[in-house]
Scaffold this motif. Sequence first.
Motif, short mmCIF file in Angstrom:
data_model
loop_
_atom_site.label_atom_id
_atom_site.label_comp_id
_atom_site.label_asym_id
_atom_site.label_seq_id
_atom_site.Cartn_x
_atom_site.Cartn_y
_atom_site.Cartn_z
N VAL A 284 0.84 -1.20 0.00
CA VAL A 284 0.00 0.00 0.00
C VAL A 284 0.87 1.26 0.00
O VAL A 284 0.61 2.21 -0.74
N ARG A 285 1.91 1.23 0.81
CA ARG A 285 2.81 2.40 0.90
C ARG A 285 3.37 2.78 -0.47
O ARG A 285 3.42 3.93 -0.85
N GLY A 286 3.72 1.77 -1.25
CA GLY A 286 4.30 2.03 -2.57
C GLY A 286 3.25 2.28 -3.64
O GLY A 286 3.58 2.65 -4.77
N MET A 287 1.97 2.06 -3.32
CA MET A 287 0.93 2.22 -4.34
C MET A 287 0.18 3.55 -4.18
O MET A 287 0.06 4.32 -5.11
N TYR A 288 -0.37 3.81 -2.97
CA TYR A 288 -1.08 5.09 -2.76
C TYR A 288 -0.86 5.62 -1.34
O TYR A 288 -1.55 6.55 -0.92
N SER A 289 0.04 5.02 -0.62
CA SER A 289 0.48 5.47 0.71
C SER A 289 -0.54 5.26 1.83
O SER A 289 -0.23 4.65 2.83
N ASN A 290 -1.73 5.79 1.66
CA ASN A 290 -2.77 5.58 2.68
C ASN A 290 -4.12 5.97 2.11
O ASN A 290 -4.19 6.77 1.18
N PRO A 291 -5.21 5.43 2.68
CA PRO A 291 -6.52 5.64 2.07
C PRO A 291 -7.21 6.91 2.57
O PRO A 291 -6.80 7.47 3.59
#
Length: 402
Positions: A284-291
């Motif tokens: 997640v960190r490497g994709m969008y960091s946080n929702p």
Amino acid sequence: KSRFADVTLGPPIEVFALNKAFADDTFENKVSLGVGAYRTDKGQPWVLPVVREVEKILAADETLNKEYLPILGLDAFSSAATAMLLGKDSAALVENRAFGVQSLSGTGSLRVGAEFLARVLGSKYFYYSKPTWENHRLVFTNAGFEEGREYRYWSESTRGLDIEGFLEDLRKAPENSIIILHACAHNPTGCDPTQDQWKQIADVMQERKLFPFFDSAYQGFASGDLEKDSWAVRYFVSRGFELLCAQSFAKNFGLYNERVGNLTFVLNDTSYVPQVKSQVTLIVRGMYSNPPSHGARIVAYVLNNPKFYDQWKEHIRTMSSRIIEMRKALRDALERLSTPGDWSHITAQIGMFSYTGLNTAQSEHMIKKHHIYMLRSGRISMCGVTPSNVEYVAQAIHETIT
Ligand code: PMP
């Protein structure tokens, strides 16, 4: 020369292109049966009253701020969402071997889960039903799988489930393949396995060591009953499967554009939870960091407050009953017109969509001649059918077929 000169034009995404064509159509009695979003009796989008109410409460709460959420999201949301899926008393929850990760609606949850399976577990093949929601293939391919394969699902001749073909294809799948299963209200066919058929599917998957990845986009929205719509997932958990499940809150909360989703992990031993969470955190960190927080706060507020929870359950009954009534109305109208063929599948199917049995040419004719927008596969969204257009839709189908 531009760096972009050799970029080729990608194909349009059918549902979104259809929506645009509908919006551009000036015909007065046009009907949109393409996109899967709930509509009221009057054909209007619906913001659930409980959502409006909670939004006011949240807006007035000055203790809330715009700080980042944790990478795996709002715990009050993901815990409540996981409990809603598995049931509060689920052994997996009691034994602390299940947890949820807040992600970007159903699609984002599928993507994070798929990337975890492809990258961390090294899975090579994913299997999806023929037909399936048209995005499964793209999501899983982009997540790094080597190959997507189909399993038989829909039988054209019976307009129902091809359970023999389904099981046969599962038996041939290599060990550790990921099997995407629709938790309920199969998109696009509206046709689900019976409980007995789910047992047969679980038997083969256990024997062949296949991994279930459930896609739950319609819990509560399909039948109006949260327990009923999560039966298959809970059954697999009770059989001891380790699994993933992507939950969408787009339909059941009407929060389409808020992108509220939860990815549930069920492991067979609590001691592996920290390692798994740490790897999902890196993905997640490497994709969008946080929702984002807005939609998740709404859902958390409702699910954690009995008064609002009850109000929401009333809303899902309202939505599911309207759809079930429209199925009856459409079938009745076709039978009254003596439209050739058997139309019982329309009421036998469940959820947002109906697979009408119209072929590509007939579906295109529905758009061109009658301004009724539907997918080329013959799929219609029952949400677009209302008391005031059902007769028109039935007459159009009748004219198209005869
Ligand atoms: N899976 C299925 C089967 C669906 O029908 C949908 C919505 N059309 C989704 C996943 C995901 O939708 P969203 O990302 O909007 O939650």
